[in-house]
Design an enzyme around this catalytic site. Sequence first.
Site, mmCIF file in Angstrom:
data_model
loop_
_atom_site.group_PDB
_atom_site.id
_atom_site.type_symbol
_atom_site.label_atom_id
_atom_site.label_comp_id
_atom_site.label_asym_id
_atom_site.label_seq_id
_atom_site.Cartn_x
_atom_site.Cartn_y
_atom_site.Cartn_z
ATOM 1 N N ARG A 262 0.842 -1.198 0.000
ATOM 2 C CA ARG A 262 0.000 0.000 0.000
ATOM 3 C C ARG A 262 0.873 1.243 0.000
ATOM 4 O O ARG A 262 1.867 1.315 0.723
ATOM 5 C CB ARG A 262 -0.924 0.009 1.222
ATOM 6 C CG ARG A 262 -1.893 -1.163 1.217
ATOM 7 C CD ARG A 262 -2.896 -1.109 2.326
ATOM 8 N NE ARG A 262 -3.721 -2.312 2.324
ATOM 9 C CZ ARG A 262 -4.674 -2.598 3.208
ATOM 10 N NH1 ARG A 262 -4.926 -1.734 4.183
ATOM 11 N NH2 ARG A 262 -5.366 -3.711 3.132
ATOM 12 N N ARG A 277 2.234 1.093 10.234
ATOM 13 C CA ARG A 277 1.768 1.488 8.902
ATOM 14 C C ARG A 277 2.930 1.362 7.918
ATOM 15 O O ARG A 277 3.766 2.255 7.796
ATOM 16 C CB ARG A 277 1.237 2.921 8.947
ATOM 17 C CG ARG A 277 0.297 3.275 7.811
ATOM 18 C CD ARG A 277 -0.263 4.669 8.012
ATOM 19 N NE ARG A 277 -1.099 4.758 9.204
ATOM 20 C CZ ARG A 277 -2.382 4.444 9.247
ATOM 21 N NH1 ARG A 277 -2.991 4.021 8.167
ATOM 22 N NH2 ARG A 277 -3.068 4.558 10.377
ATOM 23 N N GLU A 349 -6.601 -0.884 15.343
ATOM 24 C CA GLU A 349 -7.225 -1.825 14.402
ATOM 25 C C GLU A 349 -6.265 -2.933 13.991
ATOM 26 O O GLU A 349 -5.115 -2.676 13.646
ATOM 27 C CB GLU A 349 -7.694 -1.071 13.152
ATOM 28 C CG GLU A 349 -8.339 -1.982 12.117
ATOM 29 C CD GLU A 349 -8.409 -1.345 10.736
ATOM 30 O OE1 GLU A 349 -8.471 -2.093 9.750
ATOM 31 O OE2 GLU A 349 -8.370 -0.096 10.644
ATOM 32 N N SER A 352 -10.505 -5.838 9.827
ATOM 33 C CA SER A 352 -11.715 -5.176 9.364
ATOM 34 C C SER A 352 -12.497 -6.210 8.562
ATOM 35 O O SER A 352 -11.981 -6.756 7.585
ATOM 36 C CB SER A 352 -11.349 -3.967 8.494
ATOM 37 O OG SER A 352 -12.468 -3.159 8.242
ATOM 38 N N ARG A 391 0.709 -6.489 12.531
ATOM 39 C CA ARG A 391 0.083 -5.876 13.709
ATOM 40 C C ARG A 391 -0.110 -6.908 14.819
ATOM 41 O O ARG A 391 -0.067 -6.570 15.996
ATOM 42 C CB ARG A 391 -1.235 -5.210 13.327
ATOM 43 C CG ARG A 391 -1.015 -3.994 12.424
ATOM 44 C CD ARG A 391 -2.210 -3.080 12.354
ATOM 45 N NE ARG A 391 -1.909 -1.894 11.552
ATOM 46 C CZ ARG A 391 -2.676 -0.823 11.463
ATOM 47 N NH1 ARG A 391 -3.805 -0.770 12.153
ATOM 48 N NH2 ARG A 391 -2.334 0.203 10.709
#
Length: 428
Positions: A262, A277, A349, A352, A391
């Site tokens: 990403r 991130r 988070e 999701s 994560r």
Amino acid sequence: MHDIKAIRDNPEAFDRAIARRGVAPQAQALIELDKKRRASQLEFDDLQSRRNTLSKEIGAAKAKKDEARASELMAEVTALKDRLAALETEQKDHEAALTDALSRIPNMPGDDVPEGLDEKSNVELRRTGTPKTYSFKPKEHFDLGEALGYMDFASGVKLAGARFTVLKSQLARLERALGQFMLDLHTTEFGYTEMQPPMLVNDATAFGTGQLPKFGDDLFRTTTGYWLIPTAEVPLTNLARDLIIDESELPWRFTALTACFRSEAGAAGRDTRGMIRQHQFDKVELVSIVSPDKSVEEHERMTGAAEEVLKRLGLPFRTMLLCAGDMGGAARKTYDIEVWLPGQDQYREISSCSNCWDWQARRMNARCRAPGEKQTRFVHTLNGSGLAVGRALIAVMENYQNEDGSIAVPDALKPYMGGLEKIEKVGK
């Protein structure tokens, strides 16, 4: 993608639904595009019918040896041919304009999705597990990893740039162990089929799940036109593209552990330290393809599978229902799972899980048919992280840290770590 017929039938309801996501009214502009498309189609069909009639009349005139009449009719056919060609181009242009406009509008939120335009309006549904109380101030993962000598941010920058990390030795093995543990859990206990899809995809695949055309800036692209996947959702969901699936074969449940890429185009200044991130990270993805009447219960099932990973790892977490404005563009309803990070003293988070209803299926032309029926329906698609491996590594490091900087290995991961009890600095 949205159903233009449904928009025509109830434009006010469509505009009300997308307004909940902060999108300005679109129905009237879409209907105008559709009118132009349908007008071109109608004229094309009428002229095509007229040309067929003329062909028969030409045959009849020639049979009567009426060459003057035949020539007159042939001249009309020639004129029609030019107009038909122009209409065909016009129709394709109108179709492309309508498709492009529809493809840029996010999914309509479900009726049970909370109002709100950002994370402040998300609703906490439940908390699982109790954060541990430490006799010392817990450190963040990057301080722990660097002190152990197993997390090398400087080398990541040297090799690739910012937002890349090199993991070493026991932390590299711990990350691998997490991914393997997740795959084994999902395949043996939740019925997912393990897949290994391409990590480079074409335009049609990126379009099918909603990355294109609107979110191309969030992706990396090769010089040969391929897109690096931001998640295995993209290739796994597209396995249903252009298919009519017998409903007796559904549900399809896929899982894959892949690298994800990403650009983090909108993340400037956010989580610049550590591994929260990254441009490249590993993730175990869950994807379900189901008949339309099964997606609500499948959504709960998928979320439960993701939650079970955290339960087995002994990590405290909370489950959130996202508000309309905080969901991803493809989602009709989303649950976020947030894991407790004691070093940050907050939940972050880690998964999701989204029900996309038929929004992706319309883009992919993915349909199903009940046994014995002629009519087809668009399938419903769902996707979820089960979990983001990097994560999860962060969460294990921070929650299982000891005062001396070592990290205890969770019981669930010990078989994948060769029975190792604790990660500690080399030579200690």
